[in-house]
Design a protein around this motif. Structure first.
Motif, short mmCIF file in Angstrom:
data_model
loop_
_atom_site.label_atom_id
_atom_site.label_comp_id
_atom_site.label_asym_id
_atom_site.label_seq_id
_atom_site.Cartn_x
_atom_site.Cartn_y
_atom_site.Cartn_z
N ALA A 102 31.25 31.47 -81.59
CA ALA A 102 31.90 32.73 -81.22
C ALA A 102 30.87 33.80 -80.90
O ALA A 102 31.05 34.60 -79.97
CB ALA A 102 32.82 33.19 -82.35
N PHE A 106 30.98 34.78 -77.01
CA PHE A 106 31.83 35.96 -76.85
C PHE A 106 31.20 37.25 -77.40
O PHE A 106 31.01 38.21 -76.65
CB PHE A 106 33.19 35.72 -77.51
CG PHE A 106 33.98 34.63 -76.85
CD1 PHE A 106 34.55 34.84 -75.61
CD2 PHE A 106 34.13 33.39 -77.45
CE1 PHE A 106 35.26 33.84 -74.97
CE2 PHE A 106 34.84 32.38 -76.83
CZ PHE A 106 35.40 32.59 -75.59
N LEU A 107 30.90 37.28 -78.67
CA LEU A 107 30.49 38.55 -79.27
C LEU A 107 29.13 39.03 -78.79
O LEU A 107 28.94 40.23 -78.56
CB LEU A 107 30.52 38.43 -80.80
CG LEU A 107 31.92 38.17 -81.39
CD1 LEU A 107 31.84 38.08 -82.91
CD2 LEU A 107 32.90 39.25 -80.97
N ALA A 110 29.56 40.16 -75.11
CA ALA A 110 30.37 41.39 -75.09
C ALA A 110 29.53 42.58 -75.52
O ALA A 110 29.65 43.68 -74.95
CB ALA A 110 31.58 41.23 -76.00
N VAL A 146 35.80 37.22 -84.69
CA VAL A 146 36.36 36.08 -83.96
C VAL A 146 36.28 34.91 -84.93
O VAL A 146 35.20 34.52 -85.36
CB VAL A 146 35.60 35.79 -82.66
CG1 VAL A 146 36.11 34.50 -82.03
CG2 VAL A 146 35.76 36.94 -81.68
N LEU A 166 42.88 33.78 -79.05
CA LEU A 166 41.90 34.09 -78.01
C LEU A 166 41.85 32.95 -76.99
O LEU A 166 42.09 33.14 -75.81
CB LEU A 166 40.53 34.33 -78.61
CG LEU A 166 39.40 34.68 -77.64
CD1 LEU A 166 39.70 35.99 -76.92
CD2 LEU A 166 38.06 34.79 -78.38
N THR A 274 41.09 36.46 -82.43
CA THR A 274 40.47 37.74 -82.73
C THR A 274 41.22 38.32 -83.93
O THR A 274 42.45 38.20 -84.04
CB THR A 274 40.55 38.72 -81.55
OG1 THR A 274 41.91 38.92 -81.17
CG2 THR A 274 39.75 38.19 -80.37
N VAL A 289 35.78 46.64 -77.51
CA VAL A 289 35.19 45.32 -77.79
C VAL A 289 36.15 44.22 -77.38
O VAL A 289 35.77 43.23 -76.72
CB VAL A 289 34.85 45.20 -79.29
CG1 VAL A 289 34.44 43.76 -79.61
CG2 VAL A 289 33.73 46.15 -79.67
N LEU A 290 37.41 44.36 -77.74
CA LEU A 290 38.40 43.32 -77.42
C LEU A 290 38.56 43.17 -75.91
O LEU A 290 38.74 42.05 -75.40
CB LEU A 290 39.74 43.65 -78.07
CG LEU A 290 39.74 43.61 -79.61
CD1 LEU A 290 41.06 44.13 -80.15
CD2 LEU A 290 39.47 42.20 -80.11
N VAL A 293 35.54 41.19 -74.71
CA VAL A 293 35.69 39.78 -75.08
C VAL A 293 36.65 39.09 -74.14
O VAL A 293 36.42 37.97 -73.66
CB VAL A 293 36.16 39.65 -76.55
CG1 VAL A 293 36.60 38.22 -76.86
CG2 VAL A 293 35.04 40.06 -77.51
N ASP A 294 37.79 39.75 -73.84
CA ASP A 294 38.78 39.16 -72.95
C ASP A 294 38.20 38.90 -71.55
O ASP A 294 38.57 37.92 -70.90
CB ASP A 294 39.99 40.11 -72.85
CG ASP A 294 41.12 39.52 -72.03
OD1 ASP A 294 41.74 38.54 -72.48
OD2 ASP A 294 41.36 40.03 -70.91
#
Length: 299
Positions: A102, A106-107, A110, A146, A166, A274, A289-290, A293-294
């Motif tokens: 994750a 993603f993180l 991001a 996540v 997610l 998430t 942040v979300l 990530v998306d």
């Protein structure tokens, strides 16, 4: 008037299971944590702790209060989100946590996007496994995680957390380059039932997925080696020490002589979620942040 700090201690005792564990998480002594709850009980006129052997436990009145305490905590998170929503753009510090895949997929990316997009926003990353992510969210040490959907997680409807899907990450079979099935596009898991297997150590989510997939295919794998790091798993497969189920998003070492082969039928997969404290998802920094990530999801 209820002291919300004492309500926090009560919620922590419920979450962690004992006064001692709650006190440790809140950086209090057990006697101080007990005193906070007893004082809250005096304010309400209801005992919240009762003797249980040599220890204490929450009373029925405490359980009744907890249902309202979780709602109060959620509304407080919503209030903070609305108060900060008037800012022109996200600012301050937002703290993220996740397991290695994750973080890598993603993180981390991001965070790089947000650094360029919102200079006033500082993002802090923390690598940790899924069970610990919930603890860090609950006690306020991180704002977003996540996580992987695994047995033992808080229920999706748990009033303390807001968990949302997610993506699903399918597994494929990882074989040595010279394996008899390496040229196939798909195989049945039963075709490698007699092979030595490389799976995660006890307690690892990877192991749970592998054992469930093998059981669904009608066999129990012969566990030759246990490893949790994806690069190590790939290296062991490269050496011909066994086969493995490998998540699609996990990183393969570029020099490993291995082949990925699809699994016929319904392929096993792991689900990423998430997770925030309930009521906190709309805070500007969290929402930013979300959104980032998306944007990283495969389309």
């Amino acid at each position: 008037m209820i002291d919300l700090r004492r309500l926090t201690v009560l919620r922590a005792v419920d979450y962690y299971g004992t006064v001692t564990a709650a006190a440790r998480a809140l950086h209090l002594t057990p006697s101080a944590a007990s005193q906070q709850i007893r004082q809250l009980g005096k304010e309400l006129g209801v005992p919240l702790l009762e003797p249980h052997g040599r220890k204490v436990r929450l009373t029925g009145g405490a359980r009744t209060l907890l249902a309202h305490a979780d709602a109060i905590a959620s509304r407080w998170q919503q209030a903070e989100a609305e108060l900060h929503a008037t800012a022109d753009q996200p600012a301050g510090v937002v703290r993220l946590a996740g397991f290695p895949t994750a973080m890598c997929r993603f993180l981390g990316p991001a965070t790089a996007r947000l650094r360029a997009r919102y200079p006033a926003l500082t993002v802090r990353l923390r690598e940790t496994e899924t069970p610990r992510c919930f603890d860090l969210l609950f006690n306020g040490e991180v704002d977003i995680a996540v996580v992987e959907a695994i047995p033992g997680n808080p229920a999706v409807g748990d009033p303390r957390f807001d968990q949302r899907p997610l993506l699903d990450d399918p597994f494929h079979l990882l074989l040595p380059g010279g394996h008899r099935l390496a040229g196939r596009r798909c195989v049945e898991l039963a075709e490698v039932a007699d092979e030595p297997w490389i799976i995660g150590a006890p307690g690892d989510a990877w192991r749970v997925h592998v054992l469930a997939a093998c059981s669904a295919a009608g066999f129990s794998p012969t566990i030759a080696h246990e490893a949790c790091d994806s690069s190590l798993v790939a290296s062991l497969v490269d050496l011909g020490l066994g086969v493995a189920l490998f998540p699609n998003l996990a990183q393969l070492p570029p020099d490993a002589d291995v082949r990925t082969v699809g699994v016929s039928g319904t392929a096993p997969s792991r689900r990423f979620l998430t997770c925030t404290r309930r009521g906190a998802r709309d805070a500007p920094a969290v929402a930013a942040v979300l959104e980032a990530v998306d944007e990283l999801l495969p389309r």
